[in-house]
Design a protein around this motif. Sequence first.
Motif, PDB file in Angstrom:
ATOM      1  N   GLY A 129      -2.253  -9.683 -20.351  1.00 26.60           N
ATOM      2  CA  GLY A 129      -1.877  -8.278 -20.336  1.00 26.60           C
ATOM      3  C   GLY A 129      -2.036  -7.653 -18.961  1.00 26.60           C
ATOM      4  O   GLY A 129      -2.465  -8.288 -17.992  1.00 26.60           O
ATOM      5  N   ARG A 130      -1.670  -6.395 -18.858  1.00 30.71           N
ATOM      6  CA  ARG A 130      -1.719  -5.685 -17.585  1.00 30.71           C
ATOM      7  C   ARG A 130      -3.135  -5.213 -17.264  1.00 30.71           C
ATOM      8  O   ARG A 130      -3.952  -5.034 -18.170  1.00 30.71           O
ATOM      9  N   PRO A 131      -3.435  -5.002 -15.990  1.00 32.98           N
ATOM     10  CA  PRO A 131      -4.794  -4.591 -15.620  1.00 32.98           C
ATOM     11  C   PRO A 131      -5.137  -3.189 -16.104  1.00 32.98           C
ATOM     12  O   PRO A 131      -4.275  -2.309 -16.192  1.00 32.98           O
ATOM     13  N   ALA A 132      -6.414  -2.993 -16.411  1.00 33.24           N
ATOM     14  CA  ALA A 132      -6.908  -1.663 -16.766  1.00 33.24           C
ATOM     15  C   ALA A 132      -7.027  -0.796 -15.518  1.00 33.24           C
ATOM     16  O   ALA A 132      -6.814   0.414 -15.565  1.00 33.24           O
ATOM     17  N   TRP A 133      -7.377  -1.415 -14.412  1.00 40.66           N
ATOM     18  CA  TRP A 133      -7.463  -0.703 -13.125  1.00 40.66           C
ATOM     19  C   TRP A 133      -7.308  -1.696 -11.994  1.00 40.66           C
ATOM     20  O   TRP A 133      -7.699  -2.868 -12.119  1.00 40.66           O
ATOM     21  N   VAL A 134      -6.741  -1.238 -10.891  1.00 36.82           N
ATOM     22  CA  VAL A 134      -6.618  -2.031  -9.672  1.00 36.82           C
ATOM     23  C   VAL A 134      -7.326  -1.272  -8.557  1.00 36.82           C
ATOM     24  O   VAL A 134      -6.994  -0.115  -8.264  1.00 36.82           O
ATOM     25  N   GLY A 135      -8.315  -1.914  -7.939  1.00 42.19           N
ATOM     26  CA  GLY A 135      -9.084  -1.287  -6.876  1.00 42.19           C
ATOM     27  C   GLY A 135      -8.796  -1.925  -5.522  1.00 42.19           C
ATOM     28  O   GLY A 135      -8.528  -3.124  -5.430  1.00 42.19           O
ATOM     29  N   ILE A 136      -8.864  -1.117  -4.472  1.00 43.69           N
ATOM     30  CA  ILE A 136      -8.658  -1.571  -3.097  1.00 43.69           C
ATOM     31  C   ILE A 136      -9.984  -1.494  -2.359  1.00 43.69           C
ATOM     32  O   ILE A 136     -10.565  -0.409  -2.233  1.00 43.69           O
ATOM     33  N   GLN A 137     -10.471  -2.629  -1.893  1.00 40.93           N
ATOM     34  CA  GLN A 137     -11.733  -2.620  -1.154  1.00 40.93           C
ATOM     35  C   GLN A 137     -11.575  -1.852   0.157  1.00 40.93           C
ATOM     36  O   GLN A 137     -10.604  -2.052   0.892  1.00 40.93           O
ATOM     37  N   PRO A 138     -12.522  -0.963   0.490  1.00 36.21           N
ATOM     38  CA  PRO A 138     -12.437  -0.220   1.751  1.00 36.21           C
ATOM     39  C   PRO A 138     -12.435  -1.145   2.962  1.00 36.21           C
ATOM     40  O   PRO A 138     -13.172  -2.127   3.013  1.00 36.21           O
ATOM     41  N   LEU A 139     -11.600  -0.813   3.929  1.00 34.45           N
ATOM     42  CA  LEU A 139     -11.542  -1.571   5.175  1.00 34.45           C
ATOM     43  C   LEU A 139     -12.614  -1.068   6.143  1.00 34.45           C
ATOM     44  O   LEU A 139     -13.025   0.095   6.076  1.00 34.45           O
ATOM     45  N   PRO A 140     -13.066  -1.919   7.071  1.00 34.93           N
ATOM     46  CA  PRO A 140     -14.124  -1.527   8.008  1.00 34.93           C
ATOM     47  C   PRO A 140     -13.579  -0.733   9.197  1.00 34.93           C
ATOM     48  O   PRO A 140     -13.830  -1.059  10.355  1.00 34.93           O
ATOM     49  N   LEU A 141     -12.823   0.305   8.913  1.00 33.01           N
ATOM     50  CA  LEU A 141     -12.212   1.142   9.946  1.00 33.01           C
ATOM     51  C   LEU A 141     -12.507   2.601   9.622  1.00 33.01           C
ATOM     52  O   LEU A 141     -12.351   3.034   8.476  1.00 33.01           O
ATOM     53  N   ASN A 142     -12.902   3.369  10.610  1.00 29.57           N
ATOM     54  CA  ASN A 142     -13.286   4.753  10.391  1.00 29.57           C
ATOM     55  C   ASN A 142     -12.084   5.691  10.345  1.00 29.57           C
ATOM     56  O   ASN A 142     -11.052   5.442  10.959  1.00 29.57           O
ATOM     57  N   ASN A 143     -12.273   6.786   9.610  1.00 35.44           N
ATOM     58  CA  ASN A 143     -11.268   7.840   9.473  1.00 35.44           C
ATOM     59  C   ASN A 143      -9.938   7.267   8.968  1.00 35.44           C
ATOM     60  O   ASN A 143      -8.867   7.569   9.484  1.00 35.44           O
ATOM     61  N   LEU A 144     -10.061   6.425   7.939  1.00 33.33           N
ATOM     62  CA  LEU A 144      -8.899   5.766   7.348  1.00 33.33           C
ATOM     63  C   LEU A 144      -8.671   6.296   5.940  1.00 33.33           C
ATOM     64  O   LEU A 144      -9.603   6.368   5.135  1.00 33.33           O
ATOM     65  N   ILE A 145      -7.421   6.652   5.645  1.00 35.58           N
ATOM     66  CA  ILE A 145      -7.037   7.120   4.313  1.00 35.58           C
ATOM     67  C   ILE A 145      -5.960   6.183   3.783  1.00 35.58           C
ATOM     68  O   ILE A 145      -4.922   5.995   4.428  1.00 35.58           O
ATOM     69  N   VAL A 146      -6.218   5.570   2.620  1.00 32.81           N
ATOM     70  CA  VAL A 146      -5.279   4.637   1.998  1.00 32.81           C
ATOM     71  C   VAL A 146      -4.877   5.196   0.631  1.00 32.81           C
ATOM     72  O   VAL A 146      -5.741   5.562  -0.174  1.00 32.81           O
ATOM     73  N   PHE A 147      -3.569   5.240   0.374  1.00 35.47           N
ATOM     74  CA  PHE A 147      -3.043   5.747  -0.896  1.00 35.47           C
ATOM     75  C   PHE A 147      -2.563   4.597  -1.772  1.00 35.47           C
ATOM     76  O   PHE A 147      -1.887   3.680  -1.297  1.00 35.47           O
ATOM     77  N   VAL A 148      -2.898   4.657  -3.059  1.00 35.51           N
ATOM     78  CA  VAL A 148      -2.346   3.727  -4.057  1.00 35.51           C
ATOM     79  C   VAL A 148      -2.007   4.539  -5.306  1.00 35.51           C
ATOM     80  O   VAL A 148      -2.614   5.577  -5.575  1.00 35.51           O
ATOM     81  N   ASP A 149      -1.042   4.058  -6.074  1.00 35.01           N
ATOM     82  CA  ASP A 149      -0.664   4.738  -7.305  1.00 35.01           C
ATOM     83  C   ASP A 149      -1.757   4.605  -8.362  1.00 35.01           C
ATOM     84  O   ASP A 149      -2.458   3.594  -8.434  1.00 35.01           O
ATOM     85  N   THR A 150      -1.884   5.630  -9.192  1.00 34.50           N
ATOM     86  CA  THR A 150      -2.736   5.535 -10.370  1.00 34.50           C
ATOM     87  C   THR A 150      -1.974   4.817 -11.481  1.00 34.50           C
ATOM     88  O   THR A 150      -0.755   4.640 -11.407  1.00 34.50           O
ATOM     89  N   LYS A 151      -2.702   4.438 -12.514  1.00 34.03           N
ATOM     90  CA  LYS A 151      -2.042   3.812 -13.656  1.00 34.03           C
ATOM     91  C   LYS A 151      -1.142   4.815 -14.362  1.00 34.03           C
ATOM     92  O   LYS A 151      -0.071   4.473 -14.860  1.00 34.03           O
ATOM     93  N   GLU A 152      -1.568   6.058 -14.366  1.00 33.21           N
ATOM     94  CA  GLU A 152      -0.762   7.134 -14.942  1.00 33.21           C
ATOM     95  C   GLU A 152       0.367   7.475 -13.972  1.00 33.21           C
ATOM     96  O   GLU A 152       0.151   7.678 -12.773  1.00 33.21           O
ATOM     97  N   THR A 153       1.573   7.553 -14.463  1.00 29.79           N
ATOM     98  CA  THR A 153       2.751   7.763 -13.621  1.00 29.79           C
ATOM     99  C   THR A 153       2.632   9.045 -12.786  1.00 29.79           C
ATOM    100  O   THR A 153       2.290  10.100 -13.306  1.00 29.79           O
ATOM    101  N   GLY A 154       2.935   8.919 -11.490  1.00 25.93           N
ATOM    102  CA  GLY A 154       3.007  10.081 -10.610  1.00 25.93           C
ATOM    103  C   GLY A 154       1.732  10.426  -9.879  1.00 25.93           C
ATOM    104  O   GLY A 154       1.760  11.206  -8.928  1.00 25.93           O
ATOM    105  N   GLY A 155       0.600   9.875 -10.308  1.00 28.55           N
ATOM    106  CA  GLY A 155      -0.659  10.177  -9.643  1.00 28.55           C
ATOM    107  C   GLY A 155      -0.930   9.260  -8.469  1.00 28.55           C
ATOM    108  O   GLY A 155      -0.296   8.214  -8.311  1.00 28.55           O
ATOM    109  N   ILE A 156      -1.887   9.642  -7.636  1.00 25.47           N
ATOM    110  CA  ILE A 156      -2.265   8.856  -6.454  1.00 25.47           C
ATOM    111  C   ILE A 156      -3.783   8.852  -6.312  1.00 25.47           C
ATOM    112  O   ILE A 156      -4.440   9.885  -6.484  1.00 25.47           O
ATOM    113  N   GLU A 157      -4.335   7.681  -6.025  1.00 23.44           N
ATOM    114  CA  GLU A 157      -5.738   7.550  -5.633  1.00 23.44           C
ATOM    115  C   GLU A 157      -5.804   7.485  -4.117  1.00 23.44           C
ATOM    116  O   GLU A 157      -5.074   6.706  -3.499  1.00 23.44           O
ATOM    117  N   ALA A 158      -6.675   8.284  -3.528  1.00 25.60           N
ATOM    118  CA  ALA A 158      -6.861   8.288  -2.076  1.00 25.60           C
ATOM    119  C   ALA A 158      -8.241   7.726  -1.752  1.00 25.60           C
ATOM    120  O   ALA A 158      -9.257   8.276  -2.184  1.00 25.60           O
TER     121      ALA A 158
END
Length: 491
Positions: free
Chosen positions: A390-419
């Motif tokens: 089946g499909r994942p319950a959540w997908v996480g992105i490990q933080p990179l070792p770089l300062n002042n970095l903002i990474v966007f990924v989609d939420t499981k719910e359509t239209g949302g974004i995790e920052a």
Amino acid sequence: MNVEVEIISKEIIKPSSPTPKHLRRHQFSFLDQINPPIYTSLVLFYEFNGKIPPTITEISKHLKKSLSEILTLFYPLAGRLRVENHFVDCNDKGIPYLEGLVKPNCQLCDFLNDPVPDDLQKFVPFEPHDHNEFPLGVQLNMFECGGFAIGLSVSHKLADGLSMLMLTKTWAAISRGEYDNLEAKIEHPEFVSATLFPPKEMTRYYSHAGITKNKVTKRFVFDASAIEDLRVKYTGLENNEKRPSRVETLSAFIWRRFVEATKGDPDQNIDDKNKLHMVIQTVNLRPRIDPPLPQNSFGNICHFFMISSSGDDDYDDEDEESCHGMVRRVREEISKIDKDYVKRLQQGDEHFKFMNRLSQSSIRSGGKVVTSYFSSLCRFPLYDMDFGWGRPAWVGIQPLPLNNLIVFVDTKETGGIEAYVTLADQHVMAKFESDFFLQRRVHKGQFDTAVSSLACQPAQFNQVVKFHSQDQSSVIRKPIQIKPLKLGSRL
């Protein structure tokens, strides 16, 4: 909550077929050369939906079989990095594969109720800054309830974020047995980056710059309605004919909150009026090359654009949420990255011009520069990564070792974004996350996944702890058979 993962098994997984001799050396491209030697990592969390959860032995046997097959297609990942010499020795020595138990008494639903970005490090085989000779590593993590997480780490010297996601998508497709029409369904990688962006002599270039352990990362969730409200607002402020995208909107909004958080920083003796903010954002070059590259083109095929701002021209002091100027300027800079820009980049000149502009801006401001970096993995179907359970319950992105970095990924719910926001300064982060205008836009509810109540029920002892003492028959309702790939399919 305190989360620990006990590693109980380590082994090396090798490709199912040997790499031909003429493919034994994979040359870095120019864009590979300029990327830092760090690992980018992805963690996919899965629940079980039946009465009897699969054991780690069953899951692992299934994953290792398909992983061996995928390494035949992505053959450089099974070799050894020779970073100083700018190539990969495609010697088929294989990748590390780890198995771990999530402790103490941690249920999947408990973890997903309040996931902490820095905890994701425990679910992957490599720390992001601890770069070594392995291009890829995989770690399978088992929760007491029977849920599990698949973590993988890929060297940024070989792959950008889209390449990492393509690898995972292809691995999942092979794992769940999409073989009825192999050529049509399985995307084979195309290793063309070194041909398009030939390597350069770069004796004075230091790709380690900016890598740090001293950082703090927080995750902020914006639902579709909050983003849509900001899109409407920014469209009205700028009288744009075209509405800003979700990523353009959220980039401008978070940048404004970051600027506010850095004002009056007691650790920096800098007058806010003389402070220069630099915004650097990554751009996928695949659709901007002439002719456009397919999305299965593997490597670092992205670059950056830069915007400098003192703030006055890009927002209105009377409206704390306004960023109309930044939205417009981001769009203008992206429009400049066309086929002519890519041609200059292929010659190597454009990147060094970019670095020179960055250096000159710092000199002109007397060193009073605050740089922030934005990157997005949105619009990629992260939640279609089905390995057979089946499909994942959540997908996480490990933080990179770089300062002042903002990474966007989609939420499981359509239209949302995790920052994922990574900052160098604890004081600035405290101001940022307590910002009134940020708080009123951030989603306040519990983590929104489809995790069932079964994910909070402990599995029977012999199903989780004794997975190495017995090899039970598979509990997958439709047994998945992994057929060997034909070697000719990757030549």
